[in-house]
Design a protein around this motif. Structure first.
Motif, PDB file in Angstrom:
ATOM      1  N   GLN A 106       0.806  -1.228   0.000  1.00  0.00           N
ATOM      2  CA  GLN A 106       0.000   0.000   0.000  1.00  0.00           C
ATOM      3  C   GLN A 106       0.842   1.283   0.000  1.00  0.00           C
ATOM      4  O   GLN A 106       0.465   2.304  -0.558  1.00  0.00           O
ATOM      5  CB  GLN A 106      -0.908  -0.021   1.238  1.00  0.00           C
ATOM      6  N   GLN A 107       1.995   1.243   0.669  1.00  0.00           N
ATOM      7  CA  GLN A 107       2.799   2.466   0.779  1.00  0.00           C
ATOM      8  C   GLN A 107       3.470   2.837  -0.551  1.00  0.00           C
ATOM      9  O   GLN A 107       3.801   4.005  -0.781  1.00  0.00           O
ATOM     10  CB  GLN A 107       3.835   2.333   1.904  1.00  0.00           C
ATOM     11  N   LEU A 108       3.693   1.856  -1.433  1.00  0.00           N
ATOM     12  CA  LEU A 108       4.457   2.162  -2.664  1.00  0.00           C
ATOM     13  C   LEU A 108       3.736   3.214  -3.512  1.00  0.00           C
ATOM     14  O   LEU A 108       4.326   4.246  -3.845  1.00  0.00           O
ATOM     15  CB  LEU A 108       4.751   0.886  -3.472  1.00  0.00           C
ATOM     16  N   PRO A 109       2.457   2.998  -3.885  1.00  0.00           N
ATOM     17  CA  PRO A 109       1.788   4.059  -4.655  1.00  0.00           C
ATOM     18  C   PRO A 109       1.658   5.364  -3.877  1.00  0.00           C
ATOM     19  O   PRO A 109       1.726   6.451  -4.455  1.00  0.00           O
ATOM     20  CB  PRO A 109       0.404   3.475  -4.968  1.00  0.00           C
ATOM     21  N   ARG A 110       1.503   5.282  -2.550  1.00  0.00           N
ATOM     22  CA  ARG A 110       1.365   6.506  -1.755  1.00  0.00           C
ATOM     23  C   ARG A 110       2.640   7.350  -1.850  1.00  0.00           C
ATOM     24  O   ARG A 110       2.598   8.559  -2.036  1.00  0.00           O
ATOM     25  CB  ARG A 110       1.071   6.121  -0.298  1.00  0.00           C
ATOM     26  N   THR A 111       3.791   6.696  -1.737  1.00  0.00           N
ATOM     27  CA  THR A 111       5.068   7.424  -1.770  1.00  0.00           C
ATOM     28  C   THR A 111       5.273   8.133  -3.104  1.00  0.00           C
ATOM     29  O   THR A 111       5.675   9.295  -3.143  1.00  0.00           O
ATOM     30  CB  THR A 111       6.236   6.434  -1.535  1.00  0.00           C
ATOM     31  N   ILE A 205      -3.253  -0.923  -7.035  1.00  0.00           N
ATOM     32  CA  ILE A 205      -2.907  -0.938  -8.467  1.00  0.00           C
ATOM     33  C   ILE A 205      -3.750   0.098  -9.211  1.00  0.00           C
ATOM     34  O   ILE A 205      -3.266   0.760 -10.133  1.00  0.00           O
ATOM     35  CB  ILE A 205      -3.081  -2.350  -9.055  1.00  0.00           C
ATOM     36  N   ALA A 206      -4.994   0.278  -8.757  1.00  0.00           N
ATOM     37  CA  ALA A 206      -5.842   1.313  -9.384  1.00  0.00           C
ATOM     38  C   ALA A 206      -5.205   2.685  -9.214  1.00  0.00           C
ATOM     39  O   ALA A 206      -5.193   3.497 -10.142  1.00  0.00           O
ATOM     40  CB  ALA A 206      -7.240   1.280  -8.774  1.00  0.00           C
ATOM     41  N   LEU A 207      -4.629   2.950  -8.034  1.00  0.00           N
ATOM     42  CA  LEU A 207      -3.950   4.246  -7.841  1.00  0.00           C
ATOM     43  C   LEU A 207      -2.706   4.336  -8.729  1.00  0.00           C
ATOM     44  O   LEU A 207      -2.456   5.355  -9.361  1.00  0.00           O
ATOM     45  CB  LEU A 207      -3.592   4.455  -6.356  1.00  0.00           C
ATOM     46  N   LEU A 208      -1.942   3.255  -8.825  1.00  0.00           N
ATOM     47  CA  LEU A 208      -0.764   3.271  -9.711  1.00  0.00           C
ATOM     48  C   LEU A 208      -1.160   3.587 -11.156  1.00  0.00           C
ATOM     49  O   LEU A 208      -0.443   4.292 -11.867  1.00  0.00           O
ATOM     50  CB  LEU A 208      -0.075   1.892  -9.698  1.00  0.00           C
TER      51      LEU A 208
END
Ligand code: GSH
Length: 262
Positions: A106-111, A205-208
């Motif tokens: 979860q943190q990867l797209p947030r960063t 993945i939707a955020l990515l």
């Protein structure tokens, strides 16, 4: 249990909040969404809940915070369709995938999001298209975007979205997406009936996929298909943001056909 009133606290574009929305809609549970501006949300949440993050729900006056607590609560509130398999072994696999999706993926797209949005402030408004009125402080989204500088700077600080971290995060994305593709081929997620891990992982993945240059690199993966299927409504569209050399590790190695020898 019959739910008479469910309120979801969210931030526009928040992926774990989107996971909860999708779970509520999957179960056909009616809800009201309260969208808060990021960063400011911490103070607002802290006044109402034990923790300062979204997502959180209030169900008939009861408070539940965190996407994993909420998925369990929803299954108790309304068991059908279930978010966790009945078989204990399958349930353990879904729980572990959901944990990984929350605690690690979860943190990867947030960063990377905050880094990109600071450079493409004009695209910030695309996340608000789907927001409730609260997300705009009652002002038009173009004014919210124009005054977003301090929020973006603070979000970058809170998420450690420095050049170094973002580059390392983009390098970590490929192996993480390989893990998602493995979970799909193992049948833990990606089945006909989505489970809690599908929603948890699919939302990240939707955020990515809202980042055009990242999407171009991942779109042919089974992982991207999961997000397209479960989150067709996901808001946000951000133009090319990242240096091409930072994205290079995302390029998939085509498995070369075995060479004929001898
Ligand atoms: N891991 C938590 C999400 C916690 C979290 O970091 N939520 C973000 C939104 S994606 C948040 O509240 N951000 C507000 C801020 O950092 O100021 C969950 O899945 O419930």
């Amino acid at each position: 249990m019959t739910v008479t009133d469910l309120k979801l606290y969210s931030i526009p574009g928040s992926h774990p909040a989107a996971a909860v929305r999708a779970m509520l809609e999957h179960k056909g549970i009616a809800y009201r969404r309260i969208d808060l501006p990021p960063v400011v949300s911490r103070a607002v949440m802290r006044l109402r809940f034990p923790g300062n993050r979204v997502p959180a729900v209030v169900v008939d006056g009861r408070k539940v915070q965190g996407s994993r607590s909420i998925s369990r609560e929803l299954d108790v509130m309304q068991p059908e369709p279930p978010l966790f398999p009945a078989d204990p072994q399958q349930r353990a696999a879904v729980e572990e995938a959901e944990r990984w999706g929350d605690e690690e993926f979860q943190q990867l797209p947030r960063t990377i999001s905050w880094w990109a949005l600071k450079r493409r402030k004009g695209d910030l408004g695309t996340f608000l298209e789907d927001a409730g009125p609260g997300a705009r402080f009652g002002m038009p989204s173009r004014i919210a975007v124009a005054t977003s500088g301090p929020i973006l700077r603070m979000a970058i600080r809170l998420n450690d979205s420095t050049d170094e971290t973002v580059r390392a995060t983009l390098a970590a994305l490929g192996p993480a997406l390989d893990q998602v593709d493995r979970l799909i081929s193992d049948g833990v997620i990606g089945g006909e009936q989505p489970n809690a891990a599908d929603f948890q992982i699919g939302a990240s993945i939707a955020l990515l996929r809202t980042f055009e240059d990242v999407r171009a690199m991942i779109e042919d993966r089974p992982a991207a298909g999961l997000a397209r299927r479960l989150f067709p409504w996901y808001p946000g569209r951000v133009g090319p943001s990242f240096p091409p050399e930072w994205l290079a590790p995302l390029a998939r190695q085509e498995s070369a056909p075995a060479r004929q020898t001898g």
